[in-house]
Scaffold this active site. Structure first.
Site, PDB file in Angstrom:
ATOM      1  N   LYS A 236     -13.889  -4.558  10.059  1.00  0.00           N
ATOM      2  CA  LYS A 236     -14.443  -3.616   9.091  1.00  0.00           C
ATOM      3  C   LYS A 236     -15.921  -3.338   9.376  1.00  0.00           C
ATOM      4  CE  LYS A 236     -11.245  -5.066   5.422  1.00  0.00           C
ATOM      5  NZ  LYS A 236     -11.118  -5.800   4.142  1.00  0.00           N
TER       6      LYS A 236
ATOM      7  N   VAL B 162     -11.538   0.125   5.439  1.00  0.00           N
ATOM      8  CA  VAL B 162     -12.688  -0.780   5.325  1.00  0.00           C
ATOM      9  C   VAL B 162     -12.748  -1.532   3.999  1.00  0.00           C
ATOM     10  CG1 VAL B 162     -15.215  -0.920   5.268  1.00  0.00           C
ATOM     11  CG2 VAL B 162     -14.078   0.502   6.980  1.00  0.00           C
TER      12      VAL B 162
ATOM     13  N   VAL C 216       0.835  -1.204   0.000  1.00  0.00           N
ATOM     14  CA  VAL C 216       0.000   0.000   0.000  1.00  0.00           C
ATOM     15  C   VAL C 216       0.871   1.255   0.000  1.00  0.00           C
ATOM     16  CG1 VAL C 216      -1.802   1.283   1.199  1.00  0.00           C
ATOM     17  CG2 VAL C 216      -1.880  -1.208   1.153  1.00  0.00           C
TER      18      VAL C 216
END
Length: 429
Positions: free
Chosen positions: A205, A132, A14
């Site tokens: 989440k 999420v 990421v």
């Protein structure tokens, strides 16, 4: 044009995606933020590690203090993952008057309230869109686009790993073990896949979404959870026979000020759009009392989709949008809403039994179901070998307590060998 310095904590998939987006989309980002973003520091474990991306070692550091003590750095992007270390990094950064962007669902689900309170006290912004659903802007939808609604339910496929595995089992006939191995080879699943395949990731989440949607604090330990590791090829085939597809769903519903929160494998009608969400994609269905039903679909993981959400949060901070930490759901004055026990929930069920091939077995089981107010809509049976038969039932909507009472008695029948599978059904009615 103002120049804003940021720091990235962690340079894995990421973090690399964030870097690429900031470089490749520099002109568009400058135009939309009215700022020039400079990555001043990147926290890594090993400065000398060989990397696929061309980056100057001068901006790499293995010391968090180089970032915390640098007053010129205004935004800290936390992407190290994990629990305690990431939490402490964010707290230290906020106390140093730095805004926070994070993709850390684990920390938000466990300590979100504490972190948002610190953000308020320090007058800094705290954004967490990527925590999420990767590239799907679900937090922004709840916080901004749907604020005129009372959200009644959220149903989502919010874990790409489990969706990839179930898609392979459904479309290609792979076993769970084969599909998991392929997911690991492609980088969709970790070497230890427990958090994904046993539903923990989806629980964290769901806790975040439910807190925001229903204006209450949600303890993730109160969310009912089942994983997909017990789903077999037999279940996949019976689901098809009955007109269903199996997905791992995260479900949050509110009725009479009580919450129904659960994560588990679910049979859904094969005709429903969510049944056709395959591979590592995610989808979230939201029902509001004014807008009706909305479905968001997209890539829920990966370097670029998640990086897109992270960079979007950076731009939001630069535009100085509304703070998520100001939401009532995540502060001390949030309304408390009771979470139902799983036995209070109602659902349709798929139940598969292994029984001896004897006269009266079907009648005995049907009698027990009826005696516990469980109505059967469909039954099918198949001989597995000379002496044993599989009985598969689909029930009408029933209280889970009644299902459990029925199965407890059915298990005691002489000719019932095993209750092999129990899976809930979501018909989206």
């Amino acid at each position: 044009m103002e120049k804003v310095k940021i720091a990235i904590l962690g340079f894995g998939n990421v973090g690399t995606g964030v870097w690429k987006i900031l470089q490749e989309n520099k002109k568009e980002i400058m135009k939309r933020s009215n700022c020039q973003i400079e990555v001043a520091k990147i926290l890594v474990n090993d400065i000398n590690k060989k990397r696929d991306i061309d980056i100057s070692k001068e901006i790499l550091t293995d010391n968090i203090d180089d970032i915390i003590n640098d007053e010129s750095i205004k935004i800290v992007v936390e992407l190290v993952g994990g629990r305690d270390e990431a939490k402490q990094y964010m707290i230290r950064a906020m106390k140093a008057k730095k805004h926070i962007v994070t993709a850390n669902k684990l920390v938000i689900a466990n300590w979100g309230e504490e972190l948002f309170k610190i953000a308020d006290e320090e007058n800094v912004l705290f954004y967490y869109e990527a925590s999420v659903a990767g590239g799907i802007p679900i937090i922004r939808e709840i916080n901004e686009s749907l604020t005129a609604n009372r959200i009644e339910q959220i149903i989502g496929i919010i874990n790409g790993t489990t969706n990839y595995i179930l898609s392979k089992m459904t479309l290609e006939g792979l076993s769970f073990e084969q599909a998991l191995k392929e997911a690991q080879e492609k980088g969709y699943a970790e070497a230890d896949p427990t958090s994904d395949v046993e539903g923990y990731d989806a629980v964290y989440k769901l806790a975040i979404m439910a807190s925001l949607s229903f204006g209450t604090k949600v303890d993730h330990d109160r969310i009912y959870r089942e994983g997909i590791s017990k789903i077999s090829a037999v279940d996949i085939e019976y689901a098809k026979k009955f007109g269903y597809t199996i997905k791992l769903l995260a479900i949050a519903k509110e009725e009479n000020n009580k919450l129904e929160l659960r994560v588990h494998p679910t049979l859904i009608p094969s005709s429903h759009p969510m049944a056709n969400v395959n591979d590592a994609f995610n989808a979230i269905l939201i029902k509001g009392n004014a807008v009706g039903e909305l479905m968001l679909y997209g890539q829920g993981a990966g370097d670029m989709p998640t990086g897109s959400a992270v960079v979007g949060d950076i731009i939001s901070i630069l535009r100085n949008n509304v703070k998520p930490s100001e939401l009532k759901a995540l502060n001390d004055d949030a309304d408390f809403k009771e979470v139902k026990k799983s036995e209070e929930n109602e659902s349709e069920f798929y139940i598969r039994l292994n029984v001896n091939d004897r006269a009266g077995v079907l009648g005995d089981t049907a009698k027990i179901f009826g005696g516990n107010n469980v109505s059967i809509t469909s039954i099918t049976q198949d001989v597995v070998h000379k002496e044993h038969v599989l009985l598969a039932f689909i029930t009408h909507k029933s209280a889970e307590k009644n299902i459990n009472n029925s199965l407890k008695k059915i298990k005691e029948l002489e000719n019932v060998n095993e209750i092999e599978s129990i899976i809930r059904i979501e018909s989206f009615n």
